[in-house]
Design a protein around this motif. Structure first.
Motif, PDB file in Angstrom:
ATOM      1  N   LEU A 193     -54.267 -19.999 111.196  1.00  0.00           N
ATOM      2  CA  LEU A 193     -55.364 -19.093 111.499  1.00  0.00           C
ATOM      3  C   LEU A 193     -55.425 -18.054 110.396  1.00  0.00           C
ATOM      4  N   ASN A 194     -56.594 -17.898 109.762  1.00  0.00           N
ATOM      5  CA  ASN A 194     -56.732 -17.010 108.608  1.00  0.00           C
ATOM      6  C   ASN A 194     -57.950 -16.128 108.743  1.00  0.00           C
ATOM      7  N   TYR A 195     -57.998 -15.110 107.879  1.00  0.00           N
ATOM      8  CA  TYR A 195     -59.208 -14.313 107.729  1.00  0.00           C
ATOM      9  C   TYR A 195     -59.740 -14.557 106.328  1.00  0.00           C
ATOM     10  N   ARG A 196     -60.992 -15.003 106.206  1.00  0.00           N
ATOM     11  CA  ARG A 196     -61.577 -15.347 104.910  1.00  0.00           C
ATOM     12  C   ARG A 196     -62.681 -14.351 104.562  1.00  0.00           C
ATOM     13  N   ASP A 197     -62.561 -13.742 103.394  1.00  0.00           N
ATOM     14  CA  ASP A 197     -63.619 -12.866 102.901  1.00  0.00           C
ATOM     15  C   ASP A 197     -63.757 -13.112 101.399  1.00  0.00           C
ATOM     16  N   LEU A 245     -47.286 -36.849  96.744  1.00  0.00           N
ATOM     17  CA  LEU A 245     -47.833 -35.960  95.720  1.00  0.00           C
ATOM     18  C   LEU A 245     -49.266 -35.525  96.016  1.00  0.00           C
ATOM     19  N   ILE A 246     -49.838 -36.021  97.115  1.00  0.00           N
ATOM     20  CA  ILE A 246     -51.226 -35.722  97.447  1.00  0.00           C
ATOM     21  C   ILE A 246     -51.278 -34.794  98.662  1.00  0.00           C
ATOM     22  N   SER A 247     -52.109 -33.760  98.581  1.00  0.00           N
ATOM     23  CA  SER A 247     -52.288 -32.855  99.713  1.00  0.00           C
ATOM     24  C   SER A 247     -53.773 -32.688 100.010  1.00  0.00           C
ATOM     25  N   PHE A 248     -54.080 -32.410 101.266  1.00  0.00           N
ATOM     26  CA  PHE A 248     -55.462 -32.236 101.707  1.00  0.00           C
ATOM     27  C   PHE A 248     -55.505 -31.138 102.745  1.00  0.00           C
ATOM     28  N   ASN A 249     -56.560 -30.309 102.707  1.00  0.00           N
ATOM     29  CA  ASN A 249     -56.759 -29.328 103.770  1.00  0.00           C
ATOM     30  C   ASN A 249     -58.239 -29.090 103.988  1.00  0.00           C
ATOM     31  N   THR A 250     -58.558 -28.621 105.166  1.00  0.00           N
ATOM     32  CA  THR A 250     -59.935 -28.281 105.501  1.00  0.00           C
ATOM     33  C   THR A 250     -59.929 -27.021 106.348  1.00  0.00           C
ATOM     34  N   SER A 251     -60.972 -26.194 106.212  1.00  0.00           N
ATOM     35  CA  SER A 251     -61.068 -24.968 107.002  1.00  0.00           C
ATOM     36  C   SER A 251     -62.461 -24.850 107.591  1.00  0.00           C
ATOM     37  N   ARG A 252     -62.552 -24.104 108.700  1.00  0.00           N
ATOM     38  CA  ARG A 252     -63.823 -23.975 109.420  1.00  0.00           C
ATOM     39  C   ARG A 252     -63.929 -22.575 110.013  1.00  0.00           C
ATOM     40  N   ASP A 253     -65.084 -21.949 109.811  1.00  0.00           N
ATOM     41  CA  ASP A 253     -65.345 -20.651 110.420  1.00  0.00           C
ATOM     42  C   ASP A 253     -65.433 -20.797 111.938  1.00  0.00           C
ATOM     43  N   ILE A 254     -64.697 -19.940 112.665  1.00  0.00           N
ATOM     44  CA  ILE A 254     -64.744 -19.978 114.130  1.00  0.00           C
ATOM     45  C   ILE A 254     -65.232 -18.643 114.692  1.00  0.00           C
ATOM     46  N   SER A 255     -65.788 -17.782 113.817  1.00  0.00           N
ATOM     47  CA  SER A 255     -66.232 -16.456 114.251  1.00  0.00           C
ATOM     48  C   SER A 255     -67.748 -16.307 114.272  1.00  0.00           C
ATOM     49  N   ASN A 256     -68.457 -17.440 114.117  1.00  0.00           N
ATOM     50  CA  ASN A 256     -69.926 -17.442 114.158  1.00  0.00           C
ATOM     51  C   ASN A 256     -70.543 -16.542 113.089  1.00  0.00           C
ATOM     52  N   LYS A 257     -69.944 -16.552 111.909  1.00  0.00           N
ATOM     53  CA  LYS A 257     -70.492 -15.811 110.773  1.00  0.00           C
ATOM     54  C   LYS A 257     -71.290 -16.761 109.866  1.00  0.00           C
ATOM     55  N   SER A 258     -70.574 -17.643 109.165  1.00  0.00           N
ATOM     56  CA  SER A 258     -71.252 -18.580 108.257  1.00  0.00           C
ATOM     57  C   SER A 258     -71.392 -19.972 108.844  1.00  0.00           C
ATOM     58  N   ASP A 259     -70.538 -20.311 109.845  1.00  0.00           N
ATOM     59  CA  ASP A 259     -70.444 -21.682 110.376  1.00  0.00           C
ATOM     60  C   ASP A 259     -70.140 -22.678 109.254  1.00  0.00           C
ATOM     61  N   ALA A 260     -69.405 -22.208 108.237  1.00  0.00           N
ATOM     62  CA  ALA A 260     -69.149 -23.022 107.051  1.00  0.00           C
ATOM     63  C   ALA A 260     -67.844 -23.800 107.154  1.00  0.00           C
ATOM     64  N   ASP A 292     -70.145 -10.400 105.759  1.00  0.00           N
ATOM     65  CA  ASP A 292     -68.900 -10.061 106.442  1.00  0.00           C
ATOM     66  C   ASP A 292     -67.853 -11.155 106.257  1.00  0.00           C
ATOM     67  N   GLY A 293     -66.602 -10.787 106.453  1.00  0.00           N
ATOM     68  CA  GLY A 293     -65.533 -11.759 106.456  1.00  0.00           C
ATOM     69  C   GLY A 293     -65.552 -12.586 107.731  1.00  0.00           C
ATOM     70  N   GLU A 294     -64.708 -13.629 107.750  1.00  0.00           N
ATOM     71  CA  GLU A 294     -64.726 -14.585 108.856  1.00  0.00           C
ATOM     72  C   GLU A 294     -63.312 -14.932 109.304  1.00  0.00           C
ATOM     73  N   VAL A 295     -63.175 -15.278 110.551  1.00  0.00           N
ATOM     74  CA  VAL A 295     -61.941 -15.867 111.060  1.00  0.00           C
ATOM     75  C   VAL A 295     -62.076 -17.377 110.934  1.00  0.00           C
ATOM     76  N   VAL A 296     -61.090 -18.028 110.313  1.00  0.00           N
ATOM     77  CA  VAL A 296     -61.165 -19.473 110.098  1.00  0.00           C
ATOM     78  C   VAL A 296     -59.905 -20.155 110.591  1.00  0.00           C
ATOM     79  N   ILE A 297     -60.069 -21.376 111.010  1.00  0.00           N
ATOM     80  CA  ILE A 297     -58.926 -22.233 111.323  1.00  0.00           C
ATOM     81  C   ILE A 297     -58.785 -23.238 110.188  1.00  0.00           C
ATOM     82  N   LYS A 298     -57.565 -23.507 109.789  1.00  0.00           N
ATOM     83  CA  LYS A 298     -57.301 -24.376 108.648  1.00  0.00           C
ATOM     84  C   LYS A 298     -56.290 -25.446 109.051  1.00  0.00           C
TER      85      LYS A 298
END
Length: 275
Positions: free
Chosen positions: A103-107, A146-161, A133-139
């Motif tokens: 759980l992160n804060y993205r700005d 040797l390969i890594s992957f991640n994805t994140s999603r806004d859960i604070s209804n700011k960007s829905d990105a 504004d900044g957003e709360v995101v789940i990642k």
């Protein structure tokens, strides 16, 4: 929400930011740490330190920022608390495969309230510009060899990105003292909602008199190349370095707020293991 902002702001001032602007994700210390993989021991482990950061932001007429910043990261069993992920749970399937959720804060905005590296521009395009504004995101993320992957999603209804990244580690040198040198090739995808939230100009923000013309775009992918170095000085001390170059997607660089096609970043940090 104001209380959350104050708490997070103080945390980030006491910690360094490896420019987790998703425009240019500089690899954090946790990716290049000399500490061992997460163990199942339920004990506290704390790393502290600090060092030099040279951060190149893409905004118009904003020069690279050079600063010294502190660092702190803690873990308790599979739980981790730190700069890259405020709260994260890591699970090792085996020595070559792991998974995490955080759980992160993205700005990643121009006038970020949560970055001690923030520097504003004198360019008129930012006159009366309202930074998002900044957003709360789940990642969520995984590492397989040797390969890594991640994805994140806004859960604070700011960007829905949504964002996603994939990276390939290329080992260059390692010895039995723990000295490590590796290259990393990575790609970072940003949804249309992310691009328009952070780099777009809607009809309310448009001001052609200062060059802030209407701008809406589609999804974008940045490509990054970096070199990571870890040099253990003792069992407690290590020197960690990172240098990176990022090619910005045209859907970002074409924004009236941006005047860069590339970003270059450097960090050099001393880290001390308290536990």
């Amino acid at each position: 929400m104001c209380l959350i902002k104050v708490i997070i702001s103080k945390f980030f001032i006491l910690s360094f930011i490896l420019f987790t602007s998703t425009v240019s994700e500089v690899k954090s210390f946790t990716d290049t740490s000399f500490s061992a993989d997460i163990e199942n021991e339920t004990v506290w482990k704390v790393n502290v330190g600090g060092g030099l950061f040279i951060i190149d932001k893409p905004w118009r007429d904003v020069d690279p920022v050079t600063t010294m910043l502190p660092y702190i990261e803690a873990s308790y069993g599979n739980w981790k608390f730190g700069v890259e992920n405020l709260l994260a749970y890591h699970f090792n399937l085996n020595e070559n495969a792991s998974f995490f959720a955080s759980l992160n804060y993205r700005d990643d905005s121009y006038d970020s309230n949560f970055s001690p590296l923030n520097k504003l521009s004198d360019h008129p395009v930012f006159n009366d510009y309202e930074s998002p504004d900044g957003e709360v995101v789940i990642k969520l993320g995984t590492k397989l060899g040797l390969i890594s992957f991640n994805t994140s999603r806004d859960i604070s209804n700011k960007s829905d990105a949504t964002t996603a990244s994939v990276a390939l580690d290329i080992p260059l040198y390692v010895n039995n003292r723990g000295v490590m040198l590796k290259a990393v090739a990575s790609s970072h995808w940003f949804s249309e909602e992310y691009i328009n939230y952070y780099y777009g100009i809607n009809e309310y923000q448009t001001d052609n008199s200062v060059g802030r013309y209407y701008y809406q775009s589609s999804a974008a992918t940045n490509h990054q190349w970096s070199i990571n170095m870890v040099y253990p000085i003792s069992q407690k001390w290590a020197l960690v370095g990172n240098i990176s170059r990022t090619k910005l997607d045209k859907n970002i660089s074409n924004s009236p707020l941006i005047d860069e096609n590339y970003q270059n970043n450097l960090m050099l940090v001393f880290s001390y293991k308290l536990q």
